[in-house]
Design an enzyme around this catalytic site. Structure first.
Site, PDB file in Angstrom:
ATOM      1  N   SER A 213      35.014  45.943  49.401  1.00 23.14           N
ATOM      2  CA  SER A 213      34.598  45.842  48.009  1.00 23.14           C
ATOM      3  C   SER A 213      34.112  44.430  47.732  1.00 23.14           C
ATOM      4  O   SER A 213      34.872  43.464  47.817  1.00 23.14           O
ATOM      5  CB  SER A 213      35.767  46.165  47.075  1.00 23.14           C
ATOM      6  OG  SER A 213      35.418  45.762  45.765  1.00 23.14           O
TER       7      SER A 213
ATOM      8  N   HIS B 234      31.307  48.829  49.273  1.00 21.25           N
ATOM      9  CA  HIS B 234      31.719  49.395  47.984  1.00 21.25           C
ATOM     10  C   HIS B 234      31.348  48.427  46.864  1.00 21.25           C
ATOM     11  O   HIS B 234      31.730  47.257  46.896  1.00 21.25           O
ATOM     12  CB  HIS B 234      33.235  49.622  48.028  1.00 21.25           C
ATOM     13  CG  HIS B 234      33.799  50.304  46.836  1.00 21.25           C
ATOM     14  ND1 HIS B 234      33.758  51.672  46.659  1.00 21.25           N
ATOM     15  CD2 HIS B 234      34.448  49.803  45.745  1.00 21.25           C
ATOM     16  CE1 HIS B 234      34.359  51.985  45.523  1.00 21.25           C
ATOM     17  NE2 HIS B 234      34.780  50.870  44.942  1.00 21.25           N
TER      18      HIS B 234
ATOM     19  N   ASP C 181      31.475  47.699  42.873  1.00 23.73           N
ATOM     20  CA  ASP C 181      32.180  48.045  41.639  1.00 23.73           C
ATOM     21  C   ASP C 181      31.379  47.624  40.429  1.00 23.73           C
ATOM     22  O   ASP C 181      31.106  46.439  40.239  1.00 23.73           O
ATOM     23  CB  ASP C 181      33.544  47.347  41.617  1.00 23.73           C
ATOM     24  CG  ASP C 181      34.494  47.959  42.623  1.00 23.73           C
ATOM     25  OD1 ASP C 181      34.746  49.174  42.517  1.00 23.73           O
ATOM     26  OD2 ASP C 181      34.961  47.233  43.521  1.00 23.73           O
TER      27      ASP C 181
ATOM     28  N   MET D 223      31.260  47.520  36.345  1.00 19.45           N
ATOM     29  CA  MET D 223      32.156  47.581  35.180  1.00 19.45           C
ATOM     30  C   MET D 223      31.409  47.152  33.925  1.00 19.45           C
ATOM     31  O   MET D 223      30.666  46.164  33.957  1.00 19.45           O
ATOM     32  CB  MET D 223      33.343  46.641  35.403  1.00 19.45           C
ATOM     33  CG  MET D 223      34.097  46.914  36.696  1.00 19.45           C
ATOM     34  SD  MET D 223      35.563  45.883  36.798  1.00 19.45           S
ATOM     35  CE  MET D 223      36.087  46.213  38.484  1.00 19.45           C
TER      36      MET D 223
ATOM     37  N   HIS E 187      30.522  52.490  42.681  1.00 23.60           N
ATOM     38  CA  HIS E 187      31.633  53.028  41.884  1.00 23.60           C
ATOM     39  C   HIS E 187      31.406  52.635  40.428  1.00 23.60           C
ATOM     40  O   HIS E 187      31.576  51.468  40.066  1.00 23.60           O
ATOM     41  CB  HIS E 187      32.938  52.434  42.450  1.00 23.60           C
ATOM     42  CG  HIS E 187      34.171  52.803  41.683  1.00 23.60           C
ATOM     43  ND1 HIS E 187      35.376  52.156  41.885  1.00 23.60           N
ATOM     44  CD2 HIS E 187      34.406  53.744  40.729  1.00 23.60           C
ATOM     45  CE1 HIS E 187      36.289  52.688  41.087  1.00 23.60           C
ATOM     46  NE2 HIS E 187      35.732  53.637  40.373  1.00 23.60           N
TER      47      HIS E 187
ATOM     48  N   MET F  89      32.380  52.276  36.886  1.00 26.83           N
ATOM     49  CA  MET F  89      33.471  52.246  35.896  1.00 26.83           C
ATOM     50  C   MET F  89      32.833  51.914  34.561  1.00 26.83           C
ATOM     51  O   MET F  89      33.007  50.818  33.999  1.00 26.83           O
ATOM     52  CB  MET F  89      34.516  51.195  36.319  1.00 26.83           C
ATOM     53  CG  MET F  89      35.345  51.672  37.495  1.00 26.83           C
ATOM     54  SD  MET F  89      36.240  50.327  38.300  1.00 26.83           S
ATOM     55  CE  MET F  89      34.970  49.756  39.427  1.00 26.83           C
TER      56      MET F  89
ATOM     57  N   MET G 262      41.952  56.613  42.919  1.00 27.41           N
ATOM     58  CA  MET G 262      42.252  55.227  42.545  1.00 27.41           C
ATOM     59  C   MET G 262      43.740  54.976  42.762  1.00 27.41           C
ATOM     60  O   MET G 262      44.585  55.664  42.189  1.00 27.41           O
ATOM     61  CB  MET G 262      41.900  54.976  41.076  1.00 27.41           C
ATOM     62  CG  MET G 262      40.406  54.966  40.759  1.00 27.41           C
ATOM     63  SD  MET G 262      39.444  53.810  41.755  1.00 27.41           S
ATOM     64  CE  MET G 262      40.211  52.243  41.317  1.00 27.41           C
TER      65      MET G 262
ATOM     66  N   ASP H  71      41.016  53.644  46.819  1.00 25.48           N
ATOM     67  CA  ASP H  71      40.518  52.360  46.303  1.00 25.48           C
ATOM     68  C   ASP H  71      41.599  51.689  45.477  1.00 25.48           C
ATOM     69  O   ASP H  71      42.015  52.210  44.445  1.00 25.48           O
ATOM     70  CB  ASP H  71      39.280  52.645  45.441  1.00 25.48           C
ATOM     71  CG  ASP H  71      38.634  51.386  44.868  1.00 25.48           C
ATOM     72  OD1 ASP H  71      39.017  50.276  45.253  1.00 25.48           O
ATOM     73  OD2 ASP H  71      37.723  51.556  44.024  1.00 25.48           O
TER      74      ASP H  71
HETATM   75  C1  DX5 Z   1      39.169  48.168  41.041  1.00 22.79           C
HETATM   76  C2  DX5 Z   1      38.022  48.407  41.978  1.00 22.79           C
HETATM   77  C3  DX5 Z   1      38.319  48.172  43.408  1.00 22.79           C
HETATM   78  C4  DX5 Z   1      38.741  46.779  43.759  1.00 22.79           C
HETATM   79  C5  DX5 Z   1      39.662  46.875  44.936  1.00 22.79           C
HETATM   80  O1  DX5 Z   1      38.785  48.573  39.777  1.00 22.79           O
HETATM   81  O2  DX5 Z   1      37.590  49.753  41.856  1.00 22.79           O
HETATM   82  O3  DX5 Z   1      37.239  48.603  44.232  1.00 22.79           O
HETATM   83  O4  DX5 Z   1      37.677  45.935  44.098  1.00 22.79           O
HETATM   84  O5  DX5 Z   1      40.151  45.603  45.210  1.00 22.79           O
HETATM   85  P1  DX5 Z   1      41.485  45.416  46.042  1.00 22.79           P
HETATM   86  O6  DX5 Z   1      41.272  46.008  47.391  1.00 22.79           O
HETATM   87  O7  DX5 Z   1      41.670  43.943  46.048  1.00 22.79           O
HETATM   88  O8  DX5 Z   1      42.592  46.141  45.299  1.00 22.79           O
HETATM   89 ZN    ZN Z   2      36.070  50.495  43.303  1.00 27.59          ZN
END
Ligand code: DX5
Ligand code: ZN
Length: 235
Positions: A25, A50, A52, A54, A83, A85, A154, A192
């Protein structure tokens, strides 16, 4: 519409040459050298990155827009696993596909017609995934499983990297793998949040075949190559 040739989860076998897939990620990467961090992971043999996204509304944090995805797309050939969010995924799936996403996962709790969003992701040439917050029952995903290539569990509350793994979510992984087996579907089951060498075996044994790892791959303690090797060696 995107003209990129997509290398999505629909063409990826459930098990790769190295077994399960690791998906670093980039949320945990050093943003001042994103390209280098990405190619370090590719050199270490990972096939997936990956990303993320947001929006500060669906989750309290803000991270990564299509412009950033587009700028790192030429750096690497790894599968871009996006991903979302965000509250309104339908408004943005085309922008992320055009930016170079190969795969897009949406939250079942997000707004709008989720089934239509999945159809749109497919129209855009990407594979599609569905995911849920830790507090959402796994059964809420079942209506969508026949039409997605990936289900994401998650194992932390979405929004931030570096949180602790929630073992309470592991039965969801087993339930999704059982659903896939019962229906004869080659469903990728991804986890994740808080994944590291000490808990990788738990999720793999439950049926996960794609492991997202942020802070356990990008950190100041060890190199990306060593962290990837430690995760691969985890039993
Ligand atoms: C959290 C994200 C994850 C995050 C995971 O909202 O969806 O992808 O980056 O990070 P680690 O592996 O540090 O928990
Ligand atoms: Zn994620």
């Amino acid at each position: 519409m995107s003209e990129t040739t997509h290398n999505s989860f629909s063409t990826l076998p459930l098990s790769g040459p190295k077994g399960v897939y690791l998906a670093p990620s980039l949320l945990a990467a050093d943003y001042s050298k994103l390209a280098e961090q990405l190619s370090d992971a590719e050199k270490a043999g990972v096939e997936v990155a990956h990303l993320d996204i947001m929006d500060g509304h669906f989750v309290p944090n803000l991270a990564m827009g299509p412009g950033l995805v587009k700028s790192i797309r030429p750096v690497t050939g790894v599968l871009f696993d996006v991903h979302l969010m965000i509250s309104e995924p339908m408004r943005y799936v085309e922008a992320f596909a055009d930016a170079g996403a190969d795969h897009i996962t949406v939250h079942v709790e997000s707004e709008g017609n989720i089934s239509a969003v999945i159809d749109r992701i497919h129209e855009l040439g990407c594979s599609a995934g569905i995911t849920l917050r830790p507090g959402t029952p796994v059964e809420s995903l079942y209506p969508f499983l026949p039409k997605v290539e990936l289900a994401l569990v998650m194992t932390v509350e979405p929004g931030f990297g570096g949180q602790s793994f929630m073992e309470s979510q592991v039965p969801k992984v087993a339930a999704l793998r059982a659903w896939a087996n019962a229906h004869g579907r080659p469903l990728h089951v991804e986890v994740d949040g808080g994944i590291k060498a000490s808990n990788a075996a738990v999720v793999v044994n439950a049926g996960a075949n794609v492991l997202v790892a942020g802070s356990s791959i990008y950190n100041k303690k060890s190199s990306v190559a060593d962290s990837v090797a430690a995760l691969r060696a985890a039993k």
